[in-house]
Design an enzyme around this catalytic site. Sequence first.
Site, mmCIF file in Angstrom:
data_model
loop_
_atom_site.group_PDB
_atom_site.id
_atom_site.type_symbol
_atom_site.label_atom_id
_atom_site.label_comp_id
_atom_site.label_asym_id
_atom_site.label_seq_id
_atom_site.Cartn_x
_atom_site.Cartn_y
_atom_site.Cartn_z
ATOM 1 N N GLU A 118 -1.230 -5.893 8.179
ATOM 2 C CA GLU A 118 -2.122 -5.326 8.927
ATOM 3 C C GLU A 118 -3.519 -5.163 8.291
ATOM 4 O OE1 GLU A 118 1.073 -2.697 11.659
ATOM 5 O OE2 GLU A 118 -0.437 -1.892 10.471
ATOM 6 N N LYS B 234 -6.418 -3.173 6.785
ATOM 7 C CA LYS B 234 -6.796 -1.895 6.401
ATOM 8 C C LYS B 234 -8.290 -1.456 6.647
ATOM 9 C CE LYS B 234 -6.571 1.067 2.305
ATOM 10 N NZ LYS B 234 -7.447 1.863 2.936
ATOM 11 N N GLU C 123 -6.925 5.198 13.205
ATOM 12 C CA GLU C 123 -8.336 5.385 12.665
ATOM 13 C C GLU C 123 -9.285 5.408 13.602
ATOM 14 O OE1 GLU C 123 -9.214 4.954 8.977
ATOM 15 O OE2 GLU C 123 -7.220 4.812 8.139
ATOM 16 N N PHE D 41 -2.108 2.257 14.865
ATOM 17 C CA PHE D 41 -1.073 1.562 14.621
ATOM 18 C C PHE D 41 0.149 2.032 14.223
ATOM 19 C CE2 PHE D 41 -3.887 3.300 10.983
ATOM 20 C CZ PHE D 41 -2.861 4.410 10.508
ATOM 21 N N ARG E 129 3.751 9.211 0.023
ATOM 22 C CA ARG E 129 3.059 7.975 -0.387
ATOM 23 C C ARG E 129 4.377 6.947 -0.220
ATOM 24 N NH1 ARG E 129 -1.636 6.872 -1.782
ATOM 25 N NH2 ARG E 129 -2.186 8.934 -2.415
ATOM 26 N N LYS F 9 -0.722 -1.048 0.111
ATOM 27 C CA LYS F 9 -2.142 -1.370 0.590
ATOM 28 C C LYS F 9 -2.653 -2.384 -0.584
ATOM 29 C CE LYS F 9 -4.054 2.996 -1.693
ATOM 30 N NZ LYS F 9 -4.653 4.321 -1.395
#
Length: 513
Positions: free
Chosen positions: A209, A211, A260, A300, A378, A384
């Site tokens: 996806e 970022k 976001e 997302f 995390r 990422k």
Amino acid sequence: MLFAEVARVSRDVAGTASRSRKTELLAGFFREAEAGDAPAAIAYLAGRLPQGRLGVGWAALHDRAAPAAEPRLTVAEVDAALTEVAAVSGQGAQAGRRALLQDLMGAATAGEQEYLIALITGEVRQGALDAAAAEGLAAATGAPPAEVRRAVMLAGALEPVAQALLAHGHEALARFRLTVGRPLLPMLAASAKSVAEAVGKAGGPCVVEEKLDGIRIQAHRDGDDVRLFTRTLDDVTGRLPEIVTTVRALTGTRFVLDGEVLAFGEDGRPRPFQETAGRVGSRVDVAAAAAALPVSAVFFDVLSAGDRDLLDLPYGVRHAELEAIVPPAVRVRRAFLADPADPAAVRTAEDFMAAALERGHEGVVVKADDGPYAAGRRGASWIKVKPVHTLDLVVLAAEWGHGRRTGKLSNLHLGARAEDGTFVMLGKTFKGLTDALLAWQTERLLGLAVRDDGHVVTVRPELVVEIAYDGVQRSPRYPAGLTLRFARVVRYREDKRADEADTVSAVRAAHAG
């Protein structure tokens, strides 16, 4: 509970590197604690003030009242006094705060005074205390550790869980559920140096996806009631009216979404992060701010739909739920990789990343299709990838500039998190700073200052800055034996807490590569 007991336990915890010993000390502390004292006491142990910043500089703490001979201050009394200090405002506020602090210091022993000063100036730092405290709380109350950790995740903080558990026992944990309207800590992503590495770590079917270079947002909707929260759980609903409108237009009337917020230019590319951050942070004349710089949401993930908690479901299942709620126009771009072992899949992911960068985004996130939502952690199932090496570090101090930078705080002292929760200096940089950023950081850092020797201003380690660098090299000048090569400021990350900064171990991993 006496405040002196908190100070003692804090010193004892700071004095041991053993995780099991920390847990043992904290378990003993919780066995003696009253439920009503738990929220403030936990905050103090972790080096936090429940009141936030008090608006008190180092000068107000330099000259203080003679200490008391014996400890008598309670946690409740300290909390009430600091709440009163924080409430002082208007003309004469500094003098008013100083007088109240003098009264508090006069009631404290010498040891308590030193601990209070360390708390107020942000110098109390306890490594991974919340994690150890959750284990200690479980040991003290007989509650299953996994249930305590999950309750903390859903509550967004340890304090309310401790208060409920100490007051009502194990049964109280059941009240901590994913609740629409109550934010929870977001899932974070691990890092990889390349798309191929990230796809390999996913270990099975996965998606790649975009970022997004925006502000993390959690959208809660219950009927017409919409609430928006940042990654630090701040309620920003009133600052983002256009996002509220977007969420109300989605399918369904009860859900929690993860995404976001970004500002886009006329060309469809995202505007600089600092512009988006400034817009989300603006509290004055919201209508004018929205007209001048409208922002958009891109979602997302979905954490709850209807009355169903989706956290433990595989990511692929959650995304199917997301597609039923959120149309493509406000959903993140993605590509599905059925077989990551196929070289063609890696090429697809690499092409996707190239296109994402061309569109102005900062990289990609590879997500394992079977991964649950690891709120507040995390998670290994999100990886990422960014083309530029960057670290989120904490500003520990800054040096007064020279030449055209005279009167400005320029050279930044940068720190990463150590295992014990303190910050270890990795080097300095004055590069990447525009005149506007110099002026902003000078004002911001002076507000965090704890001392100024005329050359270096030491600050509370609270401000996170994203640093780009070309590599890591050995250096005997710095405590970790490492320093960054060609470090430069990318941007400040006021949307991140200091305890979310990168660790020394992450820097060592970069060095090893």
